[in-house]
Design a protein around this motif. Structure first.
Motif, PDB file in Angstrom:
ATOM      1  N   TYR A 516      -0.714   8.554  68.504  1.00 35.02           N
ATOM      2  CA  TYR A 516      -0.320   8.526  67.094  1.00 35.02           C
ATOM      3  C   TYR A 516       0.325   9.837  66.665  1.00 35.02           C
ATOM      4  O   TYR A 516       1.206   9.864  65.807  1.00 35.02           O
ATOM      5  CB  TYR A 516      -1.561   8.230  66.249  1.00 35.02           C
ATOM      6  CG  TYR A 516      -1.379   8.359  64.745  1.00 35.02           C
ATOM      7  CD1 TYR A 516      -0.930   7.282  63.990  1.00 35.02           C
ATOM      8  CD2 TYR A 516      -1.674   9.550  64.080  1.00 35.02           C
ATOM      9  CE1 TYR A 516      -0.776   7.391  62.612  1.00 35.02           C
ATOM     10  CE2 TYR A 516      -1.520   9.666  62.711  1.00 35.02           C
ATOM     11  CZ  TYR A 516      -1.073   8.592  61.981  1.00 35.02           C
ATOM     12  OH  TYR A 516      -0.921   8.700  60.623  1.00 35.02           O
ATOM     13  N   ASN A 517      -0.091  10.935  67.237  1.00 36.01           N
ATOM     14  CA  ASN A 517       0.281  12.261  66.755  1.00 36.01           C
ATOM     15  C   ASN A 517       1.481  12.854  67.504  1.00 36.01           C
ATOM     16  O   ASN A 517       1.797  12.435  68.615  1.00 36.01           O
ATOM     17  CB  ASN A 517      -0.925  13.195  66.871  1.00 36.01           C
ATOM     18  CG  ASN A 517      -1.982  12.878  65.825  1.00 36.01           C
ATOM     19  OD1 ASN A 517      -1.699  12.857  64.633  1.00 36.01           O
ATOM     20  ND2 ASN A 517      -3.202  12.598  66.274  1.00 36.01           N
ATOM     21  N   PRO A 518       2.137  13.870  66.912  1.00 41.83           N
ATOM     22  CA  PRO A 518       3.321  14.481  67.537  1.00 41.83           C
ATOM     23  C   PRO A 518       2.955  15.220  68.819  1.00 41.83           C
ATOM     24  O   PRO A 518       1.897  15.854  68.928  1.00 41.83           O
ATOM     25  CB  PRO A 518       3.813  15.466  66.470  1.00 41.83           C
ATOM     26  CG  PRO A 518       3.176  15.042  65.194  1.00 41.83           C
ATOM     27  CD  PRO A 518       1.874  14.416  65.569  1.00 41.83           C
ATOM     28  N   ALA A 519       3.868  15.178  69.791  1.00 39.00           N
ATOM     29  CA  ALA A 519       3.596  15.732  71.113  1.00 39.00           C
ATOM     30  C   ALA A 519       3.268  17.220  71.066  1.00 39.00           C
ATOM     31  O   ALA A 519       2.344  17.683  71.752  1.00 39.00           O
ATOM     32  CB  ALA A 519       4.794  15.479  72.033  1.00 39.00           C
ATOM     33  N   GLN A 520       3.999  18.007  70.278  1.00 36.12           N
ATOM     34  CA  GLN A 520       3.779  19.444  70.255  1.00 36.12           C
ATOM     35  C   GLN A 520       2.384  19.785  69.729  1.00 36.12           C
ATOM     36  O   GLN A 520       1.678  20.620  70.312  1.00 36.12           O
ATOM     37  CB  GLN A 520       4.831  20.137  69.377  1.00 36.12           C
ATOM     38  CG  GLN A 520       4.655  21.650  69.234  1.00 36.12           C
ATOM     39  CD  GLN A 520       4.771  22.381  70.551  1.00 36.12           C
ATOM     40  OE1 GLN A 520       5.792  22.339  71.208  1.00 36.12           O
ATOM     41  NE2 GLN A 520       3.698  23.061  70.963  1.00 36.12           N
ATOM     42  N   ILE A 521       1.958  19.130  68.651  1.00 30.96           N
ATOM     43  CA  ILE A 521       0.653  19.445  68.076  1.00 30.96           C
ATOM     44  C   ILE A 521      -0.462  18.953  68.990  1.00 30.96           C
ATOM     45  O   ILE A 521      -1.479  19.634  69.172  1.00 30.96           O
ATOM     46  CB  ILE A 521       0.513  18.847  66.667  1.00 30.96           C
ATOM     47  CG1 ILE A 521       1.640  19.344  65.756  1.00 30.96           C
ATOM     48  CG2 ILE A 521      -0.832  19.206  66.058  1.00 30.96           C
ATOM     49  CD1 ILE A 521       1.590  18.810  64.348  1.00 30.96           C
ATOM     50  N   VAL A 522      -0.285  17.779  69.587  1.00 30.84           N
ATOM     51  CA  VAL A 522      -1.286  17.291  70.533  1.00 30.84           C
ATOM     52  C   VAL A 522      -1.437  18.277  71.683  1.00 30.84           C
ATOM     53  O   VAL A 522      -2.555  18.614  72.098  1.00 30.84           O
ATOM     54  CB  VAL A 522      -0.898  15.894  71.053  1.00 30.84           C
ATOM     55  CG1 VAL A 522      -1.826  15.470  72.195  1.00 30.84           C
ATOM     56  CG2 VAL A 522      -0.965  14.861  69.928  1.00 30.84           C
ATOM     57  N   SER A 523      -0.307  18.763  72.197  1.00 34.39           N
ATOM     58  CA  SER A 523      -0.352  19.734  73.290  1.00 34.39           C
ATOM     59  C   SER A 523      -1.106  20.995  72.881  1.00 34.39           C
ATOM     60  O   SER A 523      -1.942  21.512  73.635  1.00 34.39           O
ATOM     61  CB  SER A 523       1.070  20.096  73.728  1.00 34.39           C
ATOM     62  OG  SER A 523       1.061  21.102  74.707  1.00 34.39           O
ATOM     63  N   GLY A 557       3.888  10.305  68.662  1.00 33.77           N
ATOM     64  CA  GLY A 557       4.097   9.707  67.349  1.00 33.77           C
ATOM     65  C   GLY A 557       4.831  10.611  66.378  1.00 33.77           C
ATOM     66  O   GLY A 557       5.071  11.794  66.646  1.00 33.77           O
ATOM     67  N   GLU A 558       5.152  10.053  65.230  1.00 38.06           N
ATOM     68  CA  GLU A 558       5.779  10.796  64.135  1.00 38.06           C
ATOM     69  C   GLU A 558       5.093  10.400  62.827  1.00 38.06           C
ATOM     70  O   GLU A 558       5.695   9.789  61.948  1.00 38.06           O
ATOM     71  CB  GLU A 558       7.280  10.505  64.063  1.00 38.06           C
ATOM     72  CG  GLU A 558       8.061  10.991  65.286  1.00 38.06           C
ATOM     73  CD  GLU A 558       9.548  10.754  65.161  1.00 38.06           C
ATOM     74  OE1 GLU A 558       9.988  10.274  64.087  1.00 38.06           O
ATOM     75  OE2 GLU A 558      10.275  11.027  66.122  1.00 38.06           O
ATOM     76  N   PRO A 559       3.821  10.730  62.678  1.00 39.24           N
ATOM     77  CA  PRO A 559       3.089  10.315  61.474  1.00 39.24           C
ATOM     78  C   PRO A 559       3.565  11.076  60.240  1.00 39.24           C
ATOM     79  O   PRO A 559       4.152  12.163  60.341  1.00 39.24           O
ATOM     80  CB  PRO A 559       1.640  10.675  61.815  1.00 39.24           C
ATOM     81  CG  PRO A 559       1.759  11.811  62.782  1.00 39.24           C
ATOM     82  CD  PRO A 559       2.986  11.524  63.588  1.00 39.24           C
ATOM     83  N   ALA A 560       3.287  10.505  59.081  1.00 42.74           N
ATOM     84  CA  ALA A 560       3.609  11.175  57.822  1.00 42.74           C
ATOM     85  C   ALA A 560       2.896  12.508  57.740  1.00 42.74           C
ATOM     86  O   ALA A 560       1.764  12.658  58.195  1.00 42.74           O
ATOM     87  CB  ALA A 560       3.200  10.282  56.645  1.00 42.74           C
ATOM     88  N   ARG A 561       3.588  13.496  57.174  1.00 43.28           N
ATOM     89  CA  ARG A 561       3.041  14.849  56.997  1.00 43.28           C
ATOM     90  C   ARG A 561       2.611  15.476  58.325  1.00 43.28           C
ATOM     91  O   ARG A 561       1.713  16.299  58.376  1.00 43.28           O
ATOM     92  CB  ARG A 561       1.862  14.843  56.016  1.00 43.28           C
ATOM     93  CG  ARG A 561       2.185  14.274  54.634  1.00 43.28           C
ATOM     94  CD  ARG A 561       3.233  15.111  53.928  1.00 43.28           C
ATOM     95  NE  ARG A 561       3.399  14.753  52.538  1.00 43.28           N
ATOM     96  CZ  ARG A 561       4.469  14.116  52.042  1.00 43.28           C
ATOM     97  NH1 ARG A 561       5.464  13.759  52.853  1.00 43.28           N
ATOM     98  NH2 ARG A 561       4.547  13.865  50.747  1.00 43.28           N
TER      99      ARG A 561
END
Length: 575
Positions: A516-523, A557-561
């Motif tokens: 669900y979450n963006p790859a950079q932040i998950v990493s 992913g590309e979730p809101a905010r």
């Protein structure tokens, strides 16, 4: 009292960041603690200071308070030549010699200085925008970096911190105004003057909120020490109460989880008392995560109230109606008690809270506040003057504002101004309402375990990546239990290991794992989680297993905010 005729409105702002600090080195891997402090925690205090008639509940995670303190200690030691600043961005801001262009250290600093909202922060300032464009150009043509002057990185570091600066500080601080007017060619003296402003803001946060609490404008409440998800620590199976078919980790439960939940709450009270010199009456259990056994724990620690999302009360009401079809209670705008627990629970109005988090950022401030207050008036009209009614807006006090113009300055000013003088709505706090006997909790047989997101625990468990993370934590806890029981560790080693274990128990790691979450932040977060686990193994003198070094999750992913916030209900779901 005349005010009793008005419907109480409680604005509860939750402030929290997980631990970004490496316990072994003191290094901060990410700057979000001090950046949110200079931008959001300072602004949120200032809005209340500027409207003395306003009231709010402000909830702090203890691990956040300790990290702010750690920044202050590091900066003071650096000033006296007794140590280094452990955050690369702050260290760069104060450094006499910056990394040479083209080196890995240089590239890392440049990339960090671009992690800001492109429209609301970077593009707001022409000088910052030009520097960002140049950084992008040099990124695409790294062979040209050797020709970059030293002042490029110096200016970029200054503008990064100016961009993240709180709006109330920007409007009042002469140093910040002077640096913005200068715009470029910042000297070492300029950079260190900016560091002094940052230090001053960090050092003032706890005292400012303490003063607001002493004046009666703010009720300060607390979360578990490291923002752990208490129901899942106590009993992983509690996730099945709202989602019977959820897939759980291979471990049947977190070893001795009830004991760890108790540790998290005891340490939370100790840290809160040290920073604010008072006892917290309320506890926002991390992520509004509650279960019947969690309520028992909060009772044991003497808390007078807690809160969660409105899906939790809907699930609990549905359960109660199965036991008693004649039950008429249905309102989210009132507190409840469950089973034998004494603690009242207030419930977030997800619709109102999510309007602030996801809708109003692009509205004119007066229109946004007018719309929000109109919804509140309709709620007040529909509930009448019954004594137990209260409208709860509960959300984080940090992540929404970077999507608003000027960090939400006009919206928040207007919100407090309108509500502070409203003839039918009254800003209050949960403690005040309880002290005055203004609310009468209704009794229900059982709380159906869940969180403020969807009324379930699906954000923290159930996904294969999240479950693997739980299995790593359970395995580490088994090693911790065995080695601490052997008597091989000193009291100091045990204390350090227990605190590090608490950090690994934080809810944030599990929040971010999954597609669900963006790859950079998950990493970022999965590497940090595994690093914390390795530190725990080091502290107990046990080699970390190979599984801890294997990537857990990728994200796509590309979730809101950016995923830092989520709506309380599933899309299209209206309880």
């Amino acid at each position: 009292m005349a005010s009793d005729a008005r419907t109480p409105v409680v604005l509860c702002w939750h402030m929290h960041q997980p631990s970004y600090q490496d316990a072994r080195t003191g290094e901060f891997l990410f700057p979000w603690v001090y950046l949110h402090t200079i931008k959001d925690y300072s602004d949120m205090a200032a809005h209340l200071e500027q409207e003395p008639r306003a009231k709010a509940v402000v909830n702090f995670a203890p691990i956040l308070l300790e990290q702010i303190e750690s920044y202050l200690v590091q900066i003071e030691r650096w000033r006296h030549g007794a140590g280094a600043i452990g955050d690369p961005l702050l260290a760069g801001l104060a450094a006499e010699q910056l990394p040479e262009a083209g080196t890995p250290a240089y590239t890392v600093l440049v990339e960090k200085c671009l992690r800001a909202n492109p429209e609301r922060i970077i593009r707001r300032y022409p000088a910052y925008s030009r520097l960002a464009d140049l950084a992008d150009f040099y990124h695409q043509k790294p062979e040209l970096q050797r020709y970059v002057a030293d002042r490029f990185l110096a200016d970029l570091l200054v503008w990064y911190h100016l961009g993240w600066m709180g709006e109330t500080i920007r409007k009042e601080n002469h140093c910040i105004q002077s640096l913005q007017e200068k715009a470029q060619h910042f000297s070492l003296d300029d950079r260190r003057a900016l560091l002094d402003v940052i230090f001053e803001i960090l050092s003032g946060i706890a005292p400012r909120y303490r003063r607001l609490a002493e004046k009666g404008q703010v009720e300060l409440s607390v979360s578990p020490y490291a923002h752990a998800m208490l129901p899942l620590l106590i009993e992983l199976e509690s996730a099945r109460e709202a989602m019977p078919d959820i897939a759980l980790p291979s471990h049947p439960g977190y070893p001795e989880g009830a004991e760890r939940a108790d540790w998290q709450m005891h340490e939370a009270r100790v840290v809160f008392q040290r920073f604010f010199g008072m006892e917290a009456a309320g506890c926002w259990a991390s992520e509004g995560g509650l279960s019947q056994r969690t309520l028992q724990l909060l009772d044991e620690h003497g808390f007078r109230w807690t809160a969660s999302g409105d899906s939790v009360i809907h699930n609990s009401l549905n359960y109660a109606r199965q036991q008693n079809p004649k039950l008429s209670a249905h309102d989210i705008h009132q507190p409840y008690r469950f089973g034998e627990s004494r603690i009242p629970i207030f419930f977030r109005d997800d619709g109102l809270s999510d309007l602030i988090g996801f809708t109003y950022a692009d509205w004119h401030a007066e229109d946004a506040v007018g719309d929000l207050v109109h919804h509140m008036e309709n709620i007040a009209d529909s509930t009448g003057a019954e004594p137990r009614r209260v409208i709860s807006v509960i959300m984080d006090g940090e992540n929404a504002w970077e999507y608003y113009p000027q960090n939400g300055f006009h919206f928040l000013n207007e919100l407090y101004r309108v509500l502070a003088s409203h003839p039918r709505l009254e800003l209050s706090t949960y403690r005040q309402l309880l002290d005055e006997g203004r609310v009468e909790p209704l009794q229900l047989p059982k709380l159906v375990a869940g969180s403020w997101i969807y009324g379930t625990f699906s954000t923290w468990v159930g996904d294969p990546d999240k479950n693997r993370a739980w299995d790593l934590l359970c395995e580490a806890k088994e090693h911790y239990d065995r080695l601490t029981a052997n008597g091989d560790l000193s009291a100091a080693q045990k204390a350090a290991a227990s605190r590090q274990l608490a950090i690994c128990e934080g809810s944030d790691w599990f929040w971010w794992f999954g597609d669900y979450n963006p790859a950079q932040i998950v990493s970022d977060f999965e590497r940090l989680y595994r690093r914390h686990l390795v530190t725990l193994y080091d502290l107990i003198g046990c080699p970390a297993p190979a599984s801890v070094f294997q990537q857990l999750s990728q994200g796509s992913g590309e979730p809101a905010r950016g995923g830092t916030m989520r709506p309380g209900h599933e899309p299209g779901d209206a309880p």
